[in-house]
Design an enzyme around this catalytic site. Structure first.
Site, PDB file in Angstrom:
ATOM      1  N   HIS A   1       0.826  -1.210   0.000  1.00  0.00           N
ATOM      2  CA  HIS A   1       0.000   0.000   0.000  1.00  0.00           C
ATOM      3  C   HIS A   1       0.863   1.263   0.000  1.00  0.00           C
ATOM      4  O   HIS A   1       0.744   2.086   0.910  1.00  0.00           O
ATOM      5  CB  HIS A   1      -0.908   0.022   1.238  1.00  0.00           C
ATOM      6  CG  HIS A   1      -1.802  -1.168   1.369  1.00  0.00           C
ATOM      7  ND1 HIS A   1      -2.342  -1.564   2.570  1.00  0.00           N
ATOM      8  CD2 HIS A   1      -2.263  -2.047   0.445  1.00  0.00           C
ATOM      9  CE1 HIS A   1      -3.100  -2.637   2.383  1.00  0.00           C
ATOM     10  NE2 HIS A   1      -3.056  -2.960   1.103  1.00  0.00           N
TER      11      HIS A   1
HETATM   12  C1  LIG Z   1      -1.163  -7.371  -4.226  1.00  0.00           C
HETATM   13  C2  LIG Z   1      -1.945  -6.189  -3.724  1.00  0.00           C
HETATM   14  C3  LIG Z   1      -3.093  -6.410  -2.980  1.00  0.00           C
HETATM   15  C4  LIG Z   1      -3.828  -5.314  -2.524  1.00  0.00           C
HETATM   16  N1  LIG Z   1      -4.992  -5.541  -1.854  1.00  0.00           N
HETATM   17  C5  LIG Z   1      -5.761  -4.507  -1.467  1.00  0.00           C
HETATM   18  C6  LIG Z   1      -7.013  -4.730  -0.842  1.00  0.00           C
HETATM   19  O1  LIG Z   1      -7.419  -5.866  -0.647  1.00  0.00           O
HETATM   20  N2  LIG Z   1      -7.738  -3.654  -0.468  1.00  0.00           N
HETATM   21  C7  LIG Z   1      -7.306  -2.370  -0.661  1.00  0.00           C
HETATM   22  O2  LIG Z   1      -7.993  -1.435  -0.252  1.00  0.00           O
HETATM   23  N3  LIG Z   1      -6.127  -2.130  -1.273  1.00  0.00           N
HETATM   24  C8  LIG Z   1      -5.364  -3.161  -1.704  1.00  0.00           C
HETATM   25  N4  LIG Z   1      -4.194  -2.927  -2.369  1.00  0.00           N
HETATM   26  C9  LIG Z   1      -3.795  -1.534  -2.615  1.00  0.00           C
HETATM   27  C10 LIG Z   1      -4.669  -0.805  -3.640  1.00  0.00           C
HETATM   28  O3  LIG Z   1      -4.974  -1.606  -4.748  1.00  0.00           O
HETATM   29  C11 LIG Z   1      -3.908   0.441  -4.087  1.00  0.00           C
HETATM   30  O4  LIG Z   1      -3.599   1.184  -2.925  1.00  0.00           O
HETATM   31  C12 LIG Z   1      -4.702   1.325  -5.024  1.00  0.00           C
HETATM   32  O5  LIG Z   1      -5.057   0.641  -6.196  1.00  0.00           O
HETATM   33  C13 LIG Z   1      -3.855   2.542  -5.389  1.00  0.00           C
HETATM   34  O6  LIG Z   1      -4.596   3.369  -6.233  1.00  0.00           O
HETATM   35  P1  LIG Z   1      -3.872   4.489  -7.106  1.00  0.00           P
HETATM   36  O7  LIG Z   1      -4.898   5.160  -7.910  1.00  0.00           O
HETATM   37  O8  LIG Z   1      -3.014   5.284  -6.218  1.00  0.00           O
HETATM   38  O9  LIG Z   1      -2.850   3.700  -8.039  1.00  0.00           O
HETATM   39  P2  LIG Z   1      -3.065   2.494  -9.007  1.00  0.00           P
HETATM   40  O10 LIG Z   1      -4.352   1.810  -8.737  1.00  0.00           O
HETATM   41  O11 LIG Z   1      -1.831   1.677  -8.921  1.00  0.00           O
HETATM   42  O12 LIG Z   1      -3.172   3.166 -10.458  1.00  0.00           O
HETATM   43  C14 LIG Z   1      -2.132   3.941 -10.999  1.00  0.00           C
HETATM   44  C15 LIG Z   1      -2.075   3.713 -12.494  1.00  0.00           C
HETATM   45  O13 LIG Z   1      -1.393   4.821 -13.086  1.00  0.00           O
HETATM   46  C16 LIG Z   1      -0.649   4.358 -14.178  1.00  0.00           C
HETATM   47  N5  LIG Z   1       0.430   5.314 -14.457  1.00  0.00           N
HETATM   48  C17 LIG Z   1       1.456   5.648 -13.637  1.00  0.00           C
HETATM   49  N6  LIG Z   1       2.241   6.569 -14.224  1.00  0.00           N
HETATM   50  C18 LIG Z   1       1.709   6.805 -15.449  1.00  0.00           C
HETATM   51  C19 LIG Z   1       2.078   7.655 -16.535  1.00  0.00           C
HETATM   52  N7  LIG Z   1       3.149   8.451 -16.467  1.00  0.00           N
HETATM   53  N8  LIG Z   1       1.308   7.648 -17.657  1.00  0.00           N
HETATM   54  C20 LIG Z   1       0.199   6.852 -17.744  1.00  0.00           C
HETATM   55  N9  LIG Z   1      -0.182   6.026 -16.737  1.00  0.00           N
HETATM   56  C21 LIG Z   1       0.554   6.008 -15.601  1.00  0.00           C
HETATM   57  C22 LIG Z   1      -0.130   3.013 -13.724  1.00  0.00           C
HETATM   58  O14 LIG Z   1       0.177   2.206 -14.849  1.00  0.00           O
HETATM   59  C23 LIG Z   1      -1.293   2.475 -12.902  1.00  0.00           C
HETATM   60  O15 LIG Z   1      -2.089   1.616 -13.680  1.00  0.00           O
HETATM   61  C24 LIG Z   1      -3.406  -3.991  -2.809  1.00  0.00           C
HETATM   62  C25 LIG Z   1      -2.242  -3.787  -3.540  1.00  0.00           C
HETATM   63  C26 LIG Z   1      -1.515  -4.867  -3.991  1.00  0.00           C
HETATM   64  C27 LIG Z   1      -0.254  -4.625  -4.775  1.00  0.00           C
END
Ligand SMILES: Cc1cc2nc3c(=O)[nH]c(=O)nc-3n(C[C@H](O)[C@H](O)[C@H](O)COP(=O)(O)OP(=O)(O)OC[C@H]3O[C@@H](n4cnc5c(N)ncnc54)[C@H](O)[C@@H]3O)c2cc1C
Length: 605
Positions: A545
């Protein structure tokens, strides 16, 4: 046969592999490792040379190649490399064996079904140079997708640019290679311990490969948010948005019969210790069949991750989504934002938008802010990284458990005396568990040979410690310092889990420790384990996370706008001012909808 293949072959023979098959697997492992990120592949190649020629001298005082050591000496080399006090020795040894484990325990490829988004994506018009939008969202995960769907529904022209592709059914190793950022090779050092940090790079971000737990942020932790931001988060500021997220995701508590056996064993153990209160975790999988594949992409698309729950809504409402589109340059002017996008096929385009939302995740967003010097506080981006360091305890039960069947992260527990530790179920499939086993050589073989009888349970620390991320040569480089109090909490947590497993009838438990005794065969033995003896460098932990690297109140203001910018906002895990006290996806999605509401007003004016 080169040095790497010679060592790999010897290692496989030590695992009982016939010499001819060992030779073929060693070559295949070399080919597999050449597809690792370039820096990792080079490091592994150099590491194999060191293991073959230098480790026997360094660790055993023997002038022999590792591949020519007899069985006893080779086992001794394994133990010393695995338990080495020096981090680089441990790291190299781990890396050398990764593709070997992967191939030894290879799974049959699952049947792939078309992703439900494909028909909608086929209708999206090709992107042209200098195209203009009201809003461009960089990233389609928990922070990007809800906002994109909401703004598209309100009639704004929304484009979502996503570096990753669609998640479909994959083997465990295949999922790590294709769906995880840098193939899962992201991490940092904490004290003298390696701390891998996992994150997705997909349409849907990390959500298609997460464990589907859906918990709301906890008021005791939100009070710290209130102090940092001056907003009433702990007083229900996000309650409306959280309700909308829960409804769109179809959050519900699954039927107990879908849960993996580990959770039931752990709960039984807790009850024997007089501890009530283990509970079934709510999830966004209303049609779940209990396949146990959440972190590798549900082959039936039953998890309502953002690619299933929000992105179809965005596309149906006129938004456009471009997978394989990586934004690298962003510049703000008085009237809007200009972005440069690089596609997988090498095509480059320049786009314009009235507003831009950075939703690239806790590692991607600070990279964009720092590389483009966005806002007045860009130098602070990447700092204050929290990861919720997580670890798990394994237990060998008298009868078969088959922990890979059923929902792995199904049960939760909160110990009253450990308010900063969240206990949650976990079970890692055989093909990927070996690298995270805290033992090596014959001991690791024993656990792998009896893995059908293994149960496991996990925990994460709601960390007091923090770190930073910087990008060098296209690679995220993390530094993270485990706080001494987090280490003590994790050590007390692992003892509690081990006690519960013994109370449930375990024959042996394995604690996530290296360099300290980690295997216990009776509860009486375990009683001698002192959590106070555990130091950061003993822990085998990982972070799932990452968050806080462009925090509200530090890099962005309370309206999610980068300080010093007019048109650039943040909407992802990097915005979290501090831990929400739970797994973060619901909180990130609720913040995303909050920003959508505020941007709608601004765009309309
Ligand atoms: C194995 C695992 C299990 C998890 N289980 C849980 C759970 O059960 N419950 C929970 O609440 N959370 C869980 N999490 C955490 C949760 O999924 C993440 O905290 C959440 O998805 C983060 O959201 P975000 O929008 O910050 O980033 P992300 O969901 O990671 O999305 C960011 C996206 O931006 C894209 N990106 C980055 N830079 C660029 C760029 N320059 N140009 C274009 N695209 C770009 C990336 O490719 C990515 O797809 C888990 C995480 C993992 C790894």
């Amino acid at each position: 046969m080169n040095a790497g293949e010679a060592f790999a072959r010897r290692w496989l023979i030590a695992r009982g592999c016939a010499p001819v098959r060992a030779g073929a697997l060693a070559m295949a492992a070399g080919q597999r490792a050449r597809r690792y990120p370039r820096a990792v592949a080079l490091l592994r190649a150099a590491g194999l040379w060191l293991i073959e020629f230098v480790f026997p001298r360094l660790l055993l005082g023997r002038w022999r190649r590792a591949s020519r050591l007899d069985a006893t000496a080779f086992e001794e080399l394994e133990q010393r490399a695995h338990h080495a006090g020096r981090l680089w020795i441990r790291g190299i040894y781990l890396l050398a064996r990764l593709p070997l484990w992967e191939l030894r325990h290879a799974e049959p490829p699952p049947r792939q079904t078309p992703h439900p988004l494909e028909p909608l994506l086929a209708r999206v018009p090709p992107l042209t140079d200098h195209a203009e939008f009201d809003v461009i969202v960089v990233g389609s995960g928990a922070g990007g997708a809800p906002l994109a769907a909401d703004l598209a529904a309100r009639g704004h022209r929304v484009a979502i640019l996503e570096a990753g592709g669609l998640v479909q059914g994959e083997t465990t190793a295949g999922a790590l290679a294709h769906y995880y950022l840098n193939q899962g090779f992201v991490g940092g050092a904490s004290g003298n311990a390696l701390l891998p940090v996992m994150l997705g790079r997909n349409v849907g971000g990390t959500t298609p490969i997460n464990s589907a737990t859906c918990l709301e942020p906890q008021p005791p932790f939100l009070r710290q948010w209130d102090r940092i931001t001056g907003l009433p988060f702990s007083d229900g500021l996000l309650s409306g948005e959280l309700a909308r997220v829960r409804e769109t995701l179809g959050v519900c508590v699954p039927d107990r019969k879908l849960l993996g056996a580990s959770g039931e064993i752990f709960e039984r153990g807790l009850k024997s210790l007089g501890r009530e209160g283990a509970y079934v975790l709510p999830r966004n999988t209303p049609a779940c069949e209990g396949l146990g594949r959440c972190p590798f992409g549900c082959p039936r698309f039953h998890k309502r991750s953002t690619d299933i729950a929000f992105l179809p809504l965005a596309l149906q409402r006129g938004g456009v989504l471009y997978p394989g589109a990586r934004v690298d340059r962003i510049a703000e002017s008085s009237t809007g934002v200009q972005l440069h996008v690089r596609f997988r096929d090498g095509q480059r385009l320049s786009l314009r938008a009235r507003k831009c939302v950075l939703a690239g995740g806790a590692l991607g967003t600070p990279q964009l802010i720092r590389a483009n010097r966005l806002g007045s506080h860009w130098r602070a981006a990447g700092d204050h990284l929290k990861v919720h360091p997580a670890a798990k305890v394994l237990a060998l039960m008298p009868d078969s458990v088959h922990g890979e069947r059923g929902i792995a992260q199904g049960m939760g527990y909160q110990a009253p005396e450990l308010p900063r530790i969240a206990f949650e179920g976990i079970f890692t499939p055989k093909s990927t568990v070996a690298p995270v086993l805290p033992c090596a050589g014959a001991a690791a073989d024993y656990w792998m040979d009896h893995y059908d009888r293994a149960a496991s349970f996990g925990m994460m620390a709601l960390d007091r410690g923090s770190g930073s991320v910087r990008w060098t040569g296209g690679q995220p480089v993390l530094r993270y310092a485990l706080h001494a109090d987090d280490v003590l909490d994790l050590a007390r947590g692992m003892k509690l889990m081990a006690e519960a497993f013994f109370a449930a009838g375990a024959e042996c438990v394995l604690l996530p420790l290296i360099g300290l005794r980690n295997e216990f065969i009776t509860a009486a033995q375990l009683a001698d384990f002192s959590p106070a003896d555990v130091r950061a460098h003993h822990l085998v932990a990982s972070g799932f996370h990452p968050q806080g690297t462009a925090g509200m109140g530090r890099v962005a203001d309370v309206d999610h706008r980068l300080y010093g910018c007019r048109h650039i906002f943040v909407s992802d895990a990097s915005l979290l001012p501090d831990t929400p006290g739970v797994n973060p996806q619901l909180t990130i999605m609720a913040l995303s909808l909050r920003l959508a509401g505020m941007m709608d007003t601004e765009l309309a004016s």
